[in-house]
Scaffold this motif. Structure first.
Motif, PDB file in Angstrom:
ATOM      1  N   PRO A 172       0.811  -1.228   0.000  1.00 33.10           N
ATOM      2  CA  PRO A 172       0.000   0.000   0.000  1.00 33.10           C
ATOM      3  C   PRO A 172       0.844   1.277   0.000  1.00 33.10           C
ATOM      4  N   GLU A 173       1.989   1.275   0.701  1.00 35.90           N
ATOM      5  CA  GLU A 173       2.821   2.477   0.737  1.00 35.90           C
ATOM      6  C   GLU A 173       3.427   2.757  -0.628  1.00 35.90           C
ATOM      7  N   PHE A 174       3.967   1.715  -1.258  1.00 37.32           N
ATOM      8  CA  PHE A 174       4.527   1.880  -2.602  1.00 37.32           C
ATOM      9  C   PHE A 174       3.439   2.318  -3.576  1.00 37.32           C
ATOM     10  N   SER A 175       2.283   1.659  -3.527  1.00 41.88           N
ATOM     11  CA  SER A 175       1.199   1.971  -4.459  1.00 41.88           C
ATOM     12  C   SER A 175       0.759   3.426  -4.318  1.00 41.88           C
ATOM     13  N   ALA A 176       0.634   3.892  -3.080  1.00 45.19           N
ATOM     14  CA  ALA A 176       0.227   5.274  -2.860  1.00 45.19           C
ATOM     15  C   ALA A 176       1.267   6.246  -3.383  1.00 45.19           C
ATOM     16  N   HIS A 177       2.538   5.928  -3.152  1.00 49.96           N
ATOM     17  CA  HIS A 177       3.621   6.801  -3.620  1.00 49.96           C
ATOM     18  C   HIS A 177       3.650   6.855  -5.147  1.00 49.96           C
ATOM     19  N   ALA A 178       3.541   5.698  -5.797  1.00 52.47           N
ATOM     20  CA  ALA A 178       3.549   5.660  -7.258  1.00 52.47           C
ATOM     21  C   ALA A 178       2.317   6.351  -7.833  1.00 52.47           C
ATOM     22  N   HIS A 179       1.164   6.145  -7.190  1.00 49.66           N
ATOM     23  CA  HIS A 179      -0.078   6.759  -7.654  1.00 49.66           C
ATOM     24  C   HIS A 179       0.013   8.277  -7.590  1.00 49.66           C
ATOM     25  N   LEU A 180       0.596   8.791  -6.526  1.00 52.18           N
ATOM     26  CA  LEU A 180       0.770  10.243  -6.387  1.00 52.18           C
ATOM     27  C   LEU A 180       1.628  10.819  -7.509  1.00 52.18           C
ATOM     28  N   ASN A 181       2.502   9.997  -8.066  1.00 49.55           N
ATOM     29  CA  ASN A 181       3.372  10.450  -9.149  1.00 49.55           C
ATOM     30  C   ASN A 181       2.787  10.175 -10.529  1.00 49.55           C
ATOM     31  N   GLY A 182       1.510   9.807 -10.579  1.00 54.06           N
ATOM     32  CA  GLY A 182       0.820   9.701 -11.859  1.00 54.06           C
ATOM     33  C   GLY A 182       0.771   8.323 -12.478  1.00 54.06           C
ATOM     34  N   TYR A 183       1.250   7.290 -11.770  1.00 54.69           N
ATOM     35  CA  TYR A 183       1.240   5.944 -12.330  1.00 54.69           C
ATOM     36  C   TYR A 183       0.051   5.158 -11.781  1.00 54.69           C
ATOM     37  N   LEU A 184      -0.586   4.388 -12.667  1.00 54.83           N
ATOM     38  CA  LEU A 184      -1.792   3.659 -12.272  1.00 54.83           C
ATOM     39  C   LEU A 184      -1.621   2.147 -12.318  1.00 54.83           C
ATOM     40  N   SER A 185      -0.588   1.664 -13.010  1.00 55.64           N
ATOM     41  CA  SER A 185      -0.344   0.229 -13.048  1.00 55.64           C
ATOM     42  C   SER A 185       1.120  -0.033 -13.378  1.00 55.64           C
ATOM     43  N   VAL A 186       1.572  -1.235 -13.024  1.00 60.37           N
ATOM     44  CA  VAL A 186       2.967  -1.633 -13.245  1.00 60.37           C
ATOM     45  C   VAL A 186       2.996  -3.057 -13.765  1.00 60.37           C
ATOM     46  N   TYR A 187       3.886  -3.305 -14.718  1.00 60.10           N
ATOM     47  CA  TYR A 187       4.164  -4.663 -15.173  1.00 60.10           C
ATOM     48  C   TYR A 187       5.652  -4.899 -14.973  1.00 60.10           C
ATOM     49  N   ALA A 188       6.017  -5.874 -14.149  1.00 57.99           N
ATOM     50  CA  ALA A 188       7.411  -6.147 -13.819  1.00 57.99           C
ATOM     51  C   ALA A 188       7.836  -7.467 -14.454  1.00 57.99           C
ATOM     52  N   VAL A 189       8.956  -7.434 -15.191  1.00 59.40           N
ATOM     53  CA  VAL A 189       9.436  -8.608 -15.924  1.00 59.40           C
ATOM     54  C   VAL A 189      10.847  -8.954 -15.458  1.00 59.40           C
ATOM     55  N   PRO A 190      11.075 -10.151 -14.949  1.00 57.85           N
ATOM     56  CA  PRO A 190      12.422 -10.526 -14.521  1.00 57.85           C
ATOM     57  C   PRO A 190      13.401 -10.592 -15.694  1.00 57.85           C
ATOM     58  N   VAL A 191      14.623 -10.232 -15.431  1.00 56.40           N
ATOM     59  CA  VAL A 191      15.731 -10.427 -16.372  1.00 56.40           C
ATOM     60  C   VAL A 191      16.448 -11.679 -15.898  1.00 56.40           C
ATOM     61  N   ARG A 192      16.421 -12.729 -16.707  1.00 51.01           N
ATOM     62  CA  ARG A 192      16.915 -14.032 -16.268  1.00 51.01           C
ATOM     63  C   ARG A 192      18.085 -14.509 -17.118  1.00 51.01           C
ATOM     64  N   LEU A 193      19.032 -15.158 -16.445  1.00 46.04           N
ATOM     65  CA  LEU A 193      20.117 -15.863 -17.103  1.00 46.04           C
ATOM     66  C   LEU A 193      19.920 -17.341 -16.808  1.00 46.04           C
ATOM     67  N   ARG A 194      19.396 -18.054 -17.802  1.00 49.19           N
ATOM     68  CA  ARG A 194      19.004 -19.442 -17.610  1.00 49.19           C
ATOM     69  C   ARG A 194      18.005 -19.531 -16.446  1.00 49.19           C
ATOM     70  N   LYS A 195      18.373 -20.169 -15.342  1.00 48.87           N
ATOM     71  CA  LYS A 195      17.425 -20.325 -14.233  1.00 48.87           C
ATOM     72  C   LYS A 195      17.616 -19.270 -13.143  1.00 48.87           C
ATOM     73  N   GLU A 196      18.554 -18.381 -13.328  1.00 52.15           N
ATOM     74  CA  GLU A 196      18.845 -17.388 -12.296  1.00 52.15           C
ATOM     75  C   GLU A 196      18.286 -16.019 -12.689  1.00 52.15           C
ATOM     76  N   THR A 197      17.614 -15.369 -11.764  1.00 51.24           N
ATOM     77  CA  THR A 197      17.109 -14.017 -11.993  1.00 51.24           C
ATOM     78  C   THR A 197      18.155 -13.020 -11.539  1.00 51.24           C
TER      79      THR A 197
END
Length: 276
Positions: free
Chosen positions: A122-147
């Motif tokens: 909730p703290e992160f969401s509120a902070h990001a929302h205040l800065n104009g962002y409404l959604s996030v998509y996070a994609v891992p960067v992986r090397l074989r089986k390791e992120t």
């Protein structure tokens, strides 16, 4: 929409499903050619990771993008962001050890988070929302089986990212990991650690130079960074060299002149560091 794991789709194909417009196809081709070109002797990890973030904003339906990496055994660190606003949101997430990027890195799978409703962080969401962002998509960067890192894609709309953009986001994450490693096959972990440390050292110099330029020219940090980067590219110099020269006082960039509206290619430079 709530936070939920997203399946790792296959990289985009060549059937034109991502877009029928030739301009988009040309930008896709140019982006992947650019991200594959990392074998130069003067390869700059920091500039490369900034380009990754910029390609994300150019090709995907998002507002801002950021890249986080972690050296083996080390913490997740922010190495590139497409705006000052997003950089501060990402630093907040790292300080609080929360947010979709942090969780995607720990879990090793992509996830999407709606910043407008109840849910995790909730703290992160509120902070990001205040800065104009409404959604996030996070994609891992992986090397074989390791992120080893994560791409954080911030949107200014609450809707889910399209399937085509999800596939492309995963392809960009894969291209990032492959490009970072193709310089050497001797010791992948050591190479990633060295590259990350170089990127972090460069980022620190860039942040100092941005602050100096913004304060002395009366501009915002985003414009200051574009001005700094434009000078480095125009003169074929590494961005960290230009940043350190500005901080040390051996290079001075002229302020924007009347009528330029802050365009990065308008002001002329008083001096430039030598290539020696």
């Amino acid at each position: 929409m709530s936070s939920h794991p997203a399946s790792a789709p296959e990289p985009p194909g060549v059937d034109g499903s991502m877009s029928s417009r030739s301009t988009r196809e040309e930008r896709l081709t140019a982006a992947f050619v650019d991200l594959a070109d990392t074998l130069a002797a003067d390869f700059d990890p920091a500039d490369f990771l900034y380009r990754v973030a910029e390609h994300c904003t150019s090709l995907l339906d998002i507002g801002d993008a950021g890249v986080m990496l972690a050296a083996p055994g080390g913490p997740l660190r922010l190495v590139a962001a497409t705006s000052e606003r997003m950089r501060l949101v990402e630093l907040f997430a790292l300080d609080a050890s929360q947010g979709p990027g942090h969780t995607a890195y720990q879990a090793g799978h992509a996830l999407e988070h709606d910043l407008t409703g109840p849910g995790q962080w909730p703290e992160f969401s509120a902070h990001a929302h205040l800065n104009g962002y409404l959604s996030v998509y996070a994609v891992p960067v992986r090397l074989r089986k390791e992120t080893v890192g994560v791409l954080n894609l911030f949107r200014r709309t609450p809707e889910s990212l399209s399937d085509a953009d999800r596939k492309l986001a995963h392809a960009l994450a894969d291209a990032t990991s492959i490009s970072l490693l193709q310089q050497t096959t001797l010791d992948q972990h050591r190479t990633l650690g060295v590259q990350l440390q170089q990127a972090l050292n460069t980022r620190n110099a860039i942040e100092q130079a941005k602050g100096y330029i913004a304060a002395s020219h009366g501009t915002d940090p985003d414009w200051a960074f574009q001005r700094l980067r434009a000078h480095a590219r125009r003169h074929g110099l590494r961005i960290d060299r230009v940043a350190r020269a500005i901080v040390e006082g051996t290079l001075t960039l002229t302020p924007p002149t009347a009528g330029t509206d802050g365009h990065v290619d308008a002001p002329a430079d008083r001096s430039r560091p030598s290539h020696g």
